[in-house]
Design a protein around this motif. Sequence first.
Motif, PDB file in Angstrom:
ATOM      1  N   GLU A  66       0.828  -1.208   0.000  1.00 19.52           N
ATOM      2  CA  GLU A  66       0.000   0.000   0.000  1.00 19.52           C
ATOM      3  C   GLU A  66       0.862   1.257   0.000  1.00 19.52           C
ATOM      4  OE1 GLU A  66      -3.521  -0.900   2.915  1.00 19.52           O
ATOM      5  OE2 GLU A  66      -1.806  -2.149   3.390  1.00 19.52           O
ATOM      6  N   PRO A 134      -1.412  -1.201  -9.187  1.00 25.63           N
ATOM      7  CA  PRO A 134      -2.634  -1.315  -8.397  1.00 25.63           C
ATOM      8  C   PRO A 134      -2.487  -0.688  -7.015  1.00 25.63           C
ATOM      9  CG  PRO A 134      -1.441  -3.382  -8.336  1.00 25.63           C
ATOM     10  CD  PRO A 134      -0.652  -2.453  -9.220  1.00 25.63           C
ATOM     11  N   ILE A 135      -3.637  -0.380  -6.422  1.00 24.74           N
ATOM     12  CA  ILE A 135      -3.687  -0.042  -5.005  1.00 24.74           C
ATOM     13  C   ILE A 135      -3.744  -1.384  -4.287  1.00 24.74           C
ATOM     14  CG2 ILE A 135      -5.124   0.964  -3.195  1.00 24.74           C
ATOM     15  CD1 ILE A 135      -6.347   2.743  -5.401  1.00 24.74           C
ATOM     16  N   TRP A 136      -2.913  -1.564  -3.282  1.00 27.68           N
ATOM     17  CA  TRP A 136      -2.924  -2.837  -2.544  1.00 27.68           C
ATOM     18  C   TRP A 136      -3.756  -2.678  -1.291  1.00 27.68           C
ATOM     19  CZ3 TRP A 136      -0.973  -7.342  -4.344  1.00 27.68           C
ATOM     20  CH2 TRP A 136      -0.151  -7.264  -5.477  1.00 27.68           C
ATOM     21  N   ILE A 137      -4.673  -3.593  -1.088  1.00 25.81           N
ATOM     22  CA  ILE A 137      -5.495  -3.523   0.107  1.00 25.81           C
ATOM     23  C   ILE A 137      -5.463  -4.849   0.850  1.00 25.81           C
ATOM     24  CG2 ILE A 137      -7.185  -1.670  -0.167  1.00 25.81           C
ATOM     25  CD1 ILE A 137      -8.625  -3.200  -2.135  1.00 25.81           C
ATOM     26  N   ILE A 152     -11.610   1.600  -0.674  1.00 27.08           N
ATOM     27  CA  ILE A 152     -10.684   2.002  -1.723  1.00 27.08           C
ATOM     28  C   ILE A 152     -10.589   3.527  -1.746  1.00 27.08           C
ATOM     29  CG2 ILE A 152     -10.367   2.087  -4.236  1.00 27.08           C
ATOM     30  CD1 ILE A 152     -11.298  -0.721  -4.395  1.00 27.08           C
ATOM     31  N   TYR A 186      -6.773  -2.299  -8.442  1.00 30.28           N
ATOM     32  CA  TYR A 186      -6.484  -2.696  -7.067  1.00 30.28           C
ATOM     33  C   TYR A 186      -6.236  -4.191  -7.006  1.00 30.28           C
ATOM     34  CZ  TYR A 186     -11.269  -4.461  -6.926  1.00 30.28           C
ATOM     35  OH  TYR A 186     -12.406  -5.158  -7.193  1.00 30.28           O
ATOM     36  N   THR A 188      -5.618  -7.429  -3.806  1.00 28.83           N
ATOM     37  CA  THR A 188      -5.621  -7.678  -2.370  1.00 28.83           C
ATOM     38  C   THR A 188      -4.418  -8.522  -1.981  1.00 28.83           C
ATOM     39  OG1 THR A 188      -6.999  -9.649  -2.642  1.00 28.83           O
ATOM     40  CG2 THR A 188      -8.135  -7.583  -2.201  1.00 28.83           C
TER      41      THR A 188
END
Length: 210
Positions: A66, A134-137, A152, A186, A188
Motif C-alpha cells: 500500500e 494497483p492499489i494494494w489492500i 478504496i 487494485y 488484495t
Amino acid sequence: MAERKPKLLIVDDEPTTRDLLTQVFTRRGHDVLSAKDGFAALEQIKAESPDVILSDLNMPGMSGFELLSVVRRRIPGIYVIATSGAFAGDGVPNGIAADAYYAKATGLTYLFDLMQNASLPNPASRNRSSSATPIWISPTDRDASLKAQVLISCSDCLRAFSLSVEAADFVIHETLCVYCGTQIHYATVQPMNPASPLQFSSQERARAEQ
Ligand SMILES: [Zn+2]
C-alpha cells in the motif's frame, strides 16, 4: 568534496533489521530516516522527503504494498526499492510499485549496487506504467465465499468508497471511482501472517513458554 549521497528512508517492522540497515547506510555516508510501517513512513515523508525508500512489503498496519502505491502516485520522484523475504529473485514482483527489488538475506552487496543505481541522475531501471500500478489492500474480514468488504481511496479525488471484492490475492482488478469515474486498479494481499519466516511460529512460541 564528497558527493552528496541520497537521503534514505528505511521502512521495516522489525526493529533489528531497521537498526542494522540504519547503521550500515549511515556508515556509508547516507542520511538515514526510518519508520516501522506505512503510516509512520508517510508521516516521515511529510516531515522530510527522502531521495530513496527501501521498504519491506509485509508489515502490520499499512503494508509496503500500500505504501509504495501511494508513494508512486503522490511523489513519483522518489526512487523506491521494495524488499521482502517472501519473493525470490531480483526482478520487481508483479504489481508492486517499485524501481527495484531486493530479496532479504541475499547479501548486502546487491543492495549497495541498487543504491548506487538510485544515485544516478536518471536511474536506468525506471520502468513505470503508473496506470497499471494497483492499489494494494488488506481485507480484514473475508467470509467463506472469499468476498471481502474493502475501502478504496481514489488517488485522483482522494475520496474513499467501500467495495465488495473477490479477495483472491495478487490478482489485479479494475473499478471506477464512484465519485469521479477515474479508473482504479487494485489487488488484495493477506494481512501479515504472524508466522512469517522471520518470526517464531505459534508452536515454537508455545515451546519457548513451557
Ligand atoms: Zn475519484
